[in-house]
Design a protein around this motif. Sequence first.
Motif, PDB file in Angstrom:
ATOM      1  N   ARG A   1       0.832  -1.203   0.000  1.00  0.00           N
ATOM      2  CA  ARG A   1       0.000   0.000   0.000  1.00  0.00           C
ATOM      3  C   ARG A   1       0.864   1.250   0.000  1.00  0.00           C
ATOM      4  NH1 ARG A   1      -1.554   3.219   4.336  1.00  0.00           N
ATOM      5  NH2 ARG A   1      -3.542   4.324   4.118  1.00  0.00           N
ATOM      6  N   LEU A   2       0.445   2.241  -0.759  1.00  0.00           N
ATOM      7  CA  LEU A   2       1.064   3.564  -0.730  1.00  0.00           C
ATOM      8  C   LEU A   2      -0.040   4.595  -0.558  1.00  0.00           C
ATOM      9  CD1 LEU A   2       3.631   5.349  -1.118  1.00  0.00           C
ATOM     10  CD2 LEU A   2       2.942   5.570  -3.515  1.00  0.00           C
ATOM     11  N   ASN A   3       0.075   5.405   0.496  1.00  0.00           N
ATOM     12  CA  ASN A   3      -0.876   6.486   0.727  1.00  0.00           C
ATOM     13  C   ASN A   3      -0.427   7.699  -0.081  1.00  0.00           C
ATOM     14  OD1 ASN A   3      -2.455   8.629   1.701  1.00  0.00           O
ATOM     15  ND2 ASN A   3      -2.685   7.635   3.690  1.00  0.00           N
ATOM     16  N   CYS A   4      -1.175   8.009  -1.111  1.00  0.00           N
ATOM     17  CA  CYS A   4      -0.771   9.078  -2.030  1.00  0.00           C
ATOM     18  C   CYS A   4      -0.903  10.465  -1.409  1.00  0.00           C
ATOM     19  CB  CYS A   4      -1.616   9.013  -3.306  1.00  0.00           C
ATOM     20  SG  CYS A   4      -1.501   7.437  -4.178  1.00  0.00           S
ATOM     21  N   ALA A   5      -1.581  10.567  -0.273  1.00  0.00           N
ATOM     22  CA  ALA A   5      -1.822  11.884   0.317  1.00  0.00           C
ATOM     23  C   ALA A   5      -0.823  12.242   1.405  1.00  0.00           C
ATOM     24  CB  ALA A   5      -3.232  11.939   0.900  1.00  0.00           C
ATOM     25  N   SER A   6       0.009  11.317   1.818  1.00  0.00           N
ATOM     26  CA  SER A   6       0.816  11.540   3.014  1.00  0.00           C
ATOM     27  C   SER A   6       2.283  11.836   2.762  1.00  0.00           C
ATOM     28  CB  SER A   6       0.705  10.314   3.932  1.00  0.00           C
ATOM     29  OG  SER A   6       1.254   9.172   3.293  1.00  0.00           O
ATOM     30  N   LEU A   7       2.750  11.723   1.519  1.00  0.00           N
ATOM     31  CA  LEU A   7       4.184  11.835   1.262  1.00  0.00           C
ATOM     32  C   LEU A   7       4.498  12.935   0.253  1.00  0.00           C
ATOM     33  CD1 LEU A   7       5.031   8.036   0.904  1.00  0.00           C
ATOM     34  CD2 LEU A   7       5.409   9.473   2.916  1.00  0.00           C
ATOM     35  N   PRO A   8       5.613  13.663   0.439  1.00  0.00           N
ATOM     36  CA  PRO A   8       6.086  14.605  -0.588  1.00  0.00           C
ATOM     37  C   PRO A   8       6.466  13.842  -1.850  1.00  0.00           C
ATOM     38  CG  PRO A   8       7.231  14.931   1.524  1.00  0.00           C
ATOM     39  CD  PRO A   8       6.473  13.653   1.632  1.00  0.00           C
TER      40      PRO A   8
ATOM     41  N   ALA B   1       6.388  -5.590  -4.864  1.00  0.00           N
ATOM     42  CA  ALA B   1       5.065  -6.154  -5.151  1.00  0.00           C
ATOM     43  C   ALA B   1       5.040  -6.942  -6.454  1.00  0.00           C
ATOM     44  CB  ALA B   1       4.021  -5.038  -5.201  1.00  0.00           C
ATOM     45  N   LYS B   2       6.200  -7.244  -7.024  1.00  0.00           N
ATOM     46  CA  LYS B   2       6.252  -7.975  -8.287  1.00  0.00           C
ATOM     47  C   LYS B   2       5.469  -9.278  -8.177  1.00  0.00           C
ATOM     48  CE  LYS B   2       9.453  -9.793 -11.756  1.00  0.00           C
ATOM     49  NZ  LYS B   2      10.874 -10.003 -12.119  1.00  0.00           N
ATOM     50  N   GLY B   3       4.564  -9.487  -9.124  1.00  0.00           N
ATOM     51  CA  GLY B   3       3.721 -10.666  -9.099  1.00  0.00           C
ATOM     52  C   GLY B   3       2.516 -10.521  -8.203  1.00  0.00           C
ATOM     53  N   GLY B   4       2.398  -9.365  -7.520  1.00  0.00           N
ATOM     54  CA  GLY B   4       1.295  -9.134  -6.600  1.00  0.00           C
ATOM     55  C   GLY B   4       0.497  -7.898  -6.959  1.00  0.00           C
ATOM     56  N   THR B   5       0.088  -7.151  -5.930  1.00  0.00           N
ATOM     57  CA  THR B   5      -0.803  -6.011  -6.107  1.00  0.00           C
ATOM     58  C   THR B   5      -0.256  -4.801  -5.361  1.00  0.00           C
ATOM     59  OG1 THR B   5      -2.725  -7.476  -6.265  1.00  0.00           O
ATOM     60  CG2 THR B   5      -3.159  -5.159  -5.771  1.00  0.00           C
ATOM     61  N   LEU B   6      -0.332  -3.633  -5.997  1.00  0.00           N
ATOM     62  CA  LEU B   6       0.006  -2.370  -5.345  1.00  0.00           C
ATOM     63  C   LEU B   6      -1.263  -1.557  -5.192  1.00  0.00           C
ATOM     64  CD1 LEU B   6       2.096  -0.401  -4.204  1.00  0.00           C
ATOM     65  CD2 LEU B   6       2.380   0.524  -6.513  1.00  0.00           C
ATOM     66  N   PHE B   7      -1.565  -1.183  -3.959  1.00  0.00           N
ATOM     67  CA  PHE B   7      -2.767  -0.425  -3.647  1.00  0.00           C
ATOM     68  C   PHE B   7      -2.400   1.038  -3.461  1.00  0.00           C
ATOM     69  CE2 PHE B   7      -5.806   1.009  -0.205  1.00  0.00           C
ATOM     70  CZ  PHE B   7      -6.887   1.166  -1.060  1.00  0.00           C
ATOM     71  N   LEU B   8      -2.886   1.899  -4.342  1.00  0.00           N
ATOM     72  CA  LEU B   8      -2.657   3.333  -4.258  1.00  0.00           C
ATOM     73  C   LEU B   8      -3.850   3.974  -3.568  1.00  0.00           C
ATOM     74  CD1 LEU B   8      -1.212   4.022  -7.847  1.00  0.00           C
ATOM     75  CD2 LEU B   8       0.038   3.546  -5.719  1.00  0.00           C
ATOM     76  N   ASP B   9      -3.678   4.255  -2.272  1.00  0.00           N
ATOM     77  CA  ASP B   9      -4.762   4.808  -1.471  1.00  0.00           C
ATOM     78  C   ASP B   9      -4.884   6.303  -1.722  1.00  0.00           C
ATOM     79  OD1 ASP B   9      -6.798   4.902   0.342  1.00  0.00           O
ATOM     80  OD2 ASP B   9      -5.514   4.848   2.113  1.00  0.00           O
ATOM     81  N   GLU B  10      -6.106   6.762  -1.937  1.00  0.00           N
ATOM     82  CA  GLU B  10      -6.408   8.174  -2.227  1.00  0.00           C
ATOM     83  C   GLU B  10      -5.601   8.678  -3.434  1.00  0.00           C
ATOM     84  OE1 GLU B  10      -8.879   9.712  -1.214  1.00  0.00           O
ATOM     85  OE2 GLU B  10      -9.444   8.227   0.280  1.00  0.00           O
TER      86      GLU B  10
ATOM     87  N   GLU C   1      -5.222  12.318  -4.640  1.00  0.00           N
ATOM     88  CA  GLU C   1      -4.316  13.270  -3.997  1.00  0.00           C
ATOM     89  C   GLU C   1      -2.957  13.332  -4.680  1.00  0.00           C
ATOM     90  OE1 GLU C   1      -5.125  15.239  -1.643  1.00  0.00           O
ATOM     91  OE2 GLU C   1      -7.006  14.409  -0.896  1.00  0.00           O
ATOM     92  N   LEU C   2      -2.738  12.540  -5.713  1.00  0.00           N
ATOM     93  CA  LEU C   2      -1.454  12.568  -6.414  1.00  0.00           C
ATOM     94  C   LEU C   2      -1.177  13.960  -6.973  1.00  0.00           C
ATOM     95  CD1 LEU C   2      -1.317   9.249  -8.500  1.00  0.00           C
ATOM     96  CD2 LEU C   2       0.197   9.892  -6.631  1.00  0.00           C
ATOM     97  N   SER C   3       0.053  14.413  -6.817  1.00  0.00           N
ATOM     98  CA  SER C   3       0.432  15.708  -7.387  1.00  0.00           C
ATOM     99  C   SER C   3       0.511  15.606  -8.904  1.00  0.00           C
ATOM    100  CB  SER C   3       1.796  16.143  -6.833  1.00  0.00           C
ATOM    101  OG  SER C   3       2.807  15.271  -7.318  1.00  0.00           O
ATOM    102  N   ALA C   4       0.557  16.748  -9.564  1.00  0.00           N
ATOM    103  CA  ALA C   4       0.636  16.759 -11.030  1.00  0.00           C
ATOM    104  C   ALA C   4       1.889  16.029 -11.515  1.00  0.00           C
ATOM    105  CB  ALA C   4       0.619  18.196 -11.532  1.00  0.00           C
ATOM    106  N   GLN C   5       3.013  16.218 -10.802  1.00  0.00           N
ATOM    107  CA  GLN C   5       4.262  15.569 -11.197  1.00  0.00           C
ATOM    108  C   GLN C   5       4.158  14.053 -11.073  1.00  0.00           C
ATOM    109  OE1 GLN C   5       7.811  16.946  -9.141  1.00  0.00           O
ATOM    110  NE2 GLN C   5       8.841  14.973  -9.460  1.00  0.00           N
TER     111      GLN C   5
END
Length: 519
Positions: free
Chosen positions: A260-267, A296-305, A308-312
């Motif tokens: 999991r990666l929380n897209c709203a919590s990291l620069p 996560a190769k062969g698995g799943t990556l969950f992009l939470d929110e 909230e991803l920045s334009a970059q």
Amino acid sequence: MRLEVNCQDRLGIAQDVLDILVEHEIDLRGIEIDEQGKIFLNFPNMEFSDFQHLMPKIRKIEGIEDVKTTPFMPIEREQYQLKALLQTLPDPVFSVDTKGKIILINDAVVANLEIPRHDIIGSDIAELLKGFNVIRWLEGKNPQSQAQRIRFLEQDYLLDMLPVMVPDSDGADILAGAVFMLKSELRLGQQLTVFHKASVDSFISIQADSKAMKNVVREAKRMAELDGPIIIFGETGTGKEMLAKECHEASRRNEGAFLRLNCASLPDNVAEEELFGSAQELHGQIESKVGLLELAKGGTLFLDEVGELSAQLQVTLLRVLQKNSYRRLGDEKELQLDVRIICSTQKDLGKLMQEGRFREDLFYRLNVLSLVLPPLRERKSDIIALAERFIKQHSVKLGRKSPKMTKACVDYLHTYPWPGNVRQLENALYRAISLLEGNELEKENIQLPSCSATVSFVSEEFAGSLDDEVKRFEKDILMRLYPSYPSTRQLAKKLGLSHTAIANKLRDYGINKKTVKIV
């Protein structure tokens, strides 16, 4: 007639039994001795009077403990069991001798060839199976089990070749023939589909008594079998991450990691390093950090929110999805992307696209499949079942007996609007059980902020008639849903209306691919 003779392990006891058969001029058809030392005899039926004289004589032999009739010899039972098993197999099966001559087949072979069984027995297997030299395999020094692609009746099949080995007196194995099992591409596809379908127990952690949640789970099970990206829409606390995990567990990637990666919590710079990893030189040595995409190769990556991803980061993620590859930060080596992307958002991505805050091309890369989790206030019949589940779970953690909810408590939970959804319900019950002294959960034990039982969508100072406000609200709903359901038939199915009714409403409100920037 068949006899089962229970006896002691004595040298010559079998010969003593055979001598009695010879004395009575009985034509012996077969004799077997099993692993327990029992002797089995097979001979023609005889008159009862003769049989009465035979049995006492056998019983009088030294070491004989019991004699009784038996319906079959052990080898007969094994043969008929094997035959029954063989005939029920839906795939063609051949048994051949060491020269490749067919000695046994099942019904599937007869049905496929449309030739009488007796015409197939004794023929050469090489005449039927093309594309691989099975005779050369049989004549090899030590043939091993293997699978080969072959042609049978002008169709492609997977051939499983299993050597039949018989041990000799020295314990060495001697080749006695082989068994060939065929599977068509169609059958293999059907088996793989069944194998990867969500099991009966999948999504069991999702409470789905309400019609709305049953629909979500049904759609999620179908989507889990696929490998395309999924976006899960829903308010905060509705259980988007739990649903994503269940989709992963029911997928073909379930043996891989779920990260999991929380897209709203990291620069941006930290998020990129978390996603892609990095490679940098320190003190003359290359130090590498593995990113989530690699882990996560062969698995799943969950992009939470994901909203909230920045334009970059949106540009960066889009490039990865387009190329299907990525590089660690500071490294030139391309790594292949082998993860399934599941995203979640509580934001209206269609509105964000209109405002230019979310890229349309990224949205359509991610929104291959979509699920909409209803808020708890729209799935009333799930509330009490969820509450009972949380009470049991938290009681176990706290080492106490599960309390019972009073009627007033049940009514209160059922009517509260739950703006924080399932997460708010769980937290409220955890607090109540932690502080509870008795064995009954009262309404007063549930501490919740005051909240109207209905959600107001209209300002008290709105201008216009009720009809105007209803139309405004209807248009807003259609505008929000249209990016996720750009086909009028899909949107009609979602809203439970006819295709014509939705088409008319979209036309009346001027909603189309141009107005909502659908590409």
